[in-house]
Design an enzyme around this catalytic site. Structure first.
Site, short mmCIF file in Angstrom:
data_model
loop_
_atom_site.label_atom_id
_atom_site.label_comp_id
_atom_site.label_asym_id
_atom_site.label_seq_id
_atom_site.Cartn_x
_atom_site.Cartn_y
_atom_site.Cartn_z
N LYS A 73 17.93 -0.14 9.06
CA LYS A 73 18.20 -0.56 7.69
C LYS A 73 19.64 -1.10 7.55
O LYS A 73 19.93 -1.89 6.65
CB LYS A 73 17.99 0.60 6.72
CG LYS A 73 16.51 0.92 6.48
CD LYS A 73 15.85 -0.14 5.58
CE LYS A 73 14.46 0.22 5.17
NZ LYS A 73 13.85 -0.75 4.25
N THR A 76 18.84 1.64 1.51
CA THR A 76 18.66 3.09 1.45
C THR A 76 19.97 3.87 1.51
O THR A 76 20.91 3.45 2.20
CB THR A 76 17.77 3.55 2.62
OG1 THR A 76 17.84 4.97 2.73
CG2 THR A 76 18.21 2.96 3.95
N ASP A 132 6.26 2.24 -3.57
CA ASP A 132 7.02 1.39 -4.49
C ASP A 132 6.30 0.09 -4.82
O ASP A 132 6.41 -0.42 -5.94
CB ASP A 132 8.39 1.06 -3.88
CG ASP A 132 9.27 2.28 -3.76
OD1 ASP A 132 8.82 3.39 -4.12
OD2 ASP A 132 10.43 2.13 -3.31
N TYR A 165 15.96 4.98 11.92
CA TYR A 165 15.58 4.37 10.65
C TYR A 165 16.81 3.79 9.96
O TYR A 165 16.81 2.62 9.53
CB TYR A 165 14.91 5.43 9.75
CG TYR A 165 14.77 4.99 8.31
CD1 TYR A 165 13.70 4.21 7.90
CD2 TYR A 165 15.74 5.34 7.35
CE1 TYR A 165 13.59 3.78 6.58
CE2 TYR A 165 15.63 4.92 6.03
CZ TYR A 165 14.55 4.14 5.66
OH TYR A 165 14.44 3.71 4.36
N ALA A 216 8.44 -3.63 2.68
CA ALA A 216 7.68 -3.25 3.87
C ALA A 216 8.60 -2.51 4.83
O ALA A 216 9.69 -2.99 5.13
CB ALA A 216 7.12 -4.50 4.55
N ALA A 217 8.18 -1.35 5.28
CA ALA A 217 9.04 -0.61 6.21
C ALA A 217 8.27 0.50 6.91
O ALA A 217 7.26 0.99 6.41
CB ALA A 217 10.21 0.03 5.44
N GLN A 218 8.80 0.89 8.06
CA GLN A 218 8.47 2.20 8.62
C GLN A 218 9.48 3.09 7.91
O GLN A 218 10.65 3.14 8.29
CB GLN A 218 8.64 2.19 10.14
CG GLN A 218 8.06 3.39 10.86
CD GLN A 218 8.62 4.74 10.40
OE1 GLN A 218 8.07 5.39 9.49
NE2 GLN A 218 9.71 5.17 10.98
N GLU A 220 20.24 6.42 3.16
CA GLU A 220 20.36 6.90 4.54
C GLU A 220 21.48 6.18 5.28
O GLU A 220 21.99 6.68 6.28
CB GLU A 220 19.04 6.68 5.29
CG GLU A 220 17.96 7.66 4.94
CD GLU A 220 18.18 9.05 5.52
OE1 GLU A 220 18.44 9.16 6.72
OE2 GLU A 220 18.11 10.01 4.75
N HIS A 280 13.39 8.45 -3.92
CA HIS A 280 12.61 8.27 -5.15
C HIS A 280 11.16 8.59 -4.86
O HIS A 280 10.60 8.18 -3.84
CB HIS A 280 12.80 6.86 -5.73
CG HIS A 280 12.71 5.77 -4.72
ND1 HIS A 280 13.67 5.54 -3.76
CD2 HIS A 280 11.75 4.85 -4.51
CE1 HIS A 280 13.30 4.54 -3.01
NE2 HIS A 280 12.13 4.09 -3.44
N THR A 320 0.82 -1.22 0.00
CA THR A 320 0.00 0.00 0.00
C THR A 320 0.86 1.26 0.00
O THR A 320 0.34 2.37 0.05
CB THR A 320 -0.94 0.02 1.23
OG1 THR A 320 -0.14 -0.15 2.40
CG2 THR A 320 -1.98 -1.07 1.15
N1 GDD Z 1 9.74 15.17 5.47
C1 GDD Z 1 10.15 16.45 5.53
N2 GDD Z 1 9.27 17.43 5.87
N3 GDD Z 1 11.45 16.71 5.25
C2 GDD Z 1 11.84 18.00 5.29
C3 GDD Z 1 11.00 19.05 5.61
C4 GDD Z 1 9.64 18.76 5.94
O1 GDD Z 1 8.83 19.62 6.24
N4 GDD Z 1 11.70 20.21 5.54
C5 GDD Z 1 12.94 19.88 5.19
N5 GDD Z 1 13.05 18.54 5.04
C6 GDD Z 1 14.28 17.81 4.70
C7 GDD Z 1 14.60 16.68 5.68
O2 GDD Z 1 15.18 17.21 6.88
C8 GDD Z 1 15.56 15.86 4.84
O3 GDD Z 1 16.85 16.39 4.92
C9 GDD Z 1 15.04 16.05 3.41
O4 GDD Z 1 14.11 17.15 3.45
C10 GDD Z 1 14.32 14.85 2.82
O5 GDD Z 1 13.36 14.38 3.73
P1 GDD Z 1 12.28 13.25 3.33
O6 GDD Z 1 11.55 13.65 2.12
O7 GDD Z 1 11.48 12.98 4.56
O8 GDD Z 1 13.19 12.01 2.90
P2 GDD Z 1 14.48 11.35 3.57
O9 GDD Z 1 15.65 11.74 2.74
O10 GDD Z 1 14.55 11.61 5.01
O11 GDD Z 1 14.19 9.79 3.39
C11 GDD Z 1 13.62 9.25 2.21
O12 GDD Z 1 14.61 8.79 1.33
C12 GDD Z 1 15.37 7.68 1.81
C13 GDD Z 1 16.38 7.31 0.72
O13 GDD Z 1 17.50 8.11 0.85
C14 GDD Z 1 12.68 8.12 2.64
O14 GDD Z 1 11.97 7.66 1.51
C15 GDD Z 1 13.45 6.95 3.20
O15 GDD Z 1 12.57 5.87 3.48
C16 GDD Z 1 14.48 6.51 2.16
O16 GDD Z 1 15.23 5.44 2.65
#
Ligand code: GDD
Length: 324
Positions: A155, A127, A15, A151, A83-85, A129, A181, A12
């Site tokens: 991972k 990831t 991906d 997180y 599946a993940a948080q 991350e 992505h 759900t």
């Molecule tokens: N979510 C969010 N909300 N992020 C923000 C915001 C906001 O209001 N403002 C700034 N950011 C910044 C976060 O601090 C982070 O540096 C960046 O935007 C990206 O945040 P996310 O879109 O939440 O993604 P992520 O990079 O933390 O993680 C995603 O990508 C990973 C792959 O690198 C997720 O999809 C993970 O599950 C995945 O592993």
């Protein structure tokens, strides 16, 4: 000829539906694991028009007896653990749930394969991350991991357990180290969709601002629809391995804002954007950019969608939703 059988966990989310659509196009029989809710949200499957084409099974990755039973009955050729948080920002407050799902869910999956269907090929959703604030400006498969969130730590366990089952028990198990992505069915808690949804609301007169955290973070953003093909390709190789999947192009949140507001023909986003400490993280990850040479050379994979095309696609879809 007997159809290949795929088992997709994380059906759900974002991906799972894109991958399932690809597998259905390749004539697979697709089973999907869905967590038990009174009203499971099948919107993303519906958006891709595949909700009637996949076989949904209620279950939970944290329940090993459930996975054991399913491995015996479905006998999948390919098992995709998506599946993940997956929301990094929530993982500090939900560190135990994050670990149970992401780390022990992976262990449950690998144990079930080893015990009941050792020829099943396994894909692990890894990831970028894992790299944390890496010393090198571009990361590849040999860059050391320095996880900086619960997180990412969960991972890291999943990554090495996948390698361990491959080396110890000859399971065909591969890690996809995917950089960010996105797509029009991305959850609204992630920054890309939060921005494209916010821009669409502003454009349609339903909101007047977007409140964000750190605007200086830089990421390597690609289109989820392109990335699921790399997952599938990994399981078609003779030998399992680990691959970075990325575009190799980096942008900041400010670049994202420039493109998203421009796509909606709104000038000067500064007047619509505020920042608040609530959206900053206890430990931020400032910069990620992936070297996808190995995936290009060995899998023959490459991203097809540019960052600008991706953001335009998301803004357009969100404006369509609010214009109804
Ligand atoms: N979510 C969010 N909300 N992020 C923000 C915001 C906001 O209001 N403002 C700034 N950011 C910044 C976060 O601090 C982070 O540096 C960046 O935007 C990206 O945040 P996310 O879109 O939440 O993604 P992520 O990079 O933390 O993680 C995603 O990508 C990973 C792959 O690198 C997720 O999809 C993970 O599950 C995945 O592993």
């Amino acid at each position: 000829m007997k159809k290949k059988v795929a088992f997709v966990l994380g059906m759900t989310g974002q991906d799972g539906p894109y991958l399932s659509k690809l597998l259905l196009e390749k004539d697979y029989k697709v089973y999907g694991l869905v967590k038990r809710y009174s009203n499971p949200n099948l919107d993303n499957l519906k958006y891709l028009d595949i909700d009637d084409s996949v076989d949904l099974i209620t279950g939970d990755i944290t329940d090993d007896s459930c996975l054991n039973h399913l491995l015996k009955s479905i006998k999948p050729d390919e098992y995709y653990n998506l599946a993940a948080q997956s929301f990094v920002g929530a993982s500090w407050d939900l560190n135990k749930t994050t670990s149970e799902v992401n780390a022990f869910g992976t262990l449950n999956s690998l144990n079930a394969i080893k015990l009941h269907n050792p020829n099943t090929r396994y894909y692990q959703a890894g990831t970028s991350e894992l790299y944390g604030n890496a010393d090198s400006s571009i990361q590849d498969e040999s860059t050391p991991f320095k996880p900086r969130s619960p997180y990412a730590v969960s991972k890291l366990y999943a990554h090495w357990m996948t390698v361990n089952f491959r080396e110890s028990f000859s399971i065909h198990a591969s890690n996809g180290i995917l950089f960010n992505h996105e797509s029009p069915i991305r959850g609204k808690e992630f920054v890309t969709r939060k921005i494209t949804d916010g821009v669409a609301q502003i454009k349609c007169g339903k909101a007047d601002k977007i409140i964000l955290g750190n605007l200086d973070a830089k990421r390597d953003w690609g289109f989820a629809g392109d990335y699921v093909e790399a997952m599938w390709l990994m399981l078609q190789q003779d030998d399992p391995d680990d691959y970075v999947v990325s575009t190799g192009v980096q942008n900041s949140i400010r670049d994202l804002l420039d493109i998203a507001f421009d796509a909606a023909e709104i000038k000067d986003w500064a007047g619509y954007v505020e920042t608040a400490p609530a959206f900053k993280r206890p430990a931020e990850l400032h910069s990620l950019c992936g070297n996808n040479s190995k995936a290009k050379n060995i899998l023959g994979w490459q991203p097809k969608t540019s960052f600008k095309e991706l953001v335009h696609m998301m803004v357009k879809e969100d404006i369509k939703r609010y214009s109804k």
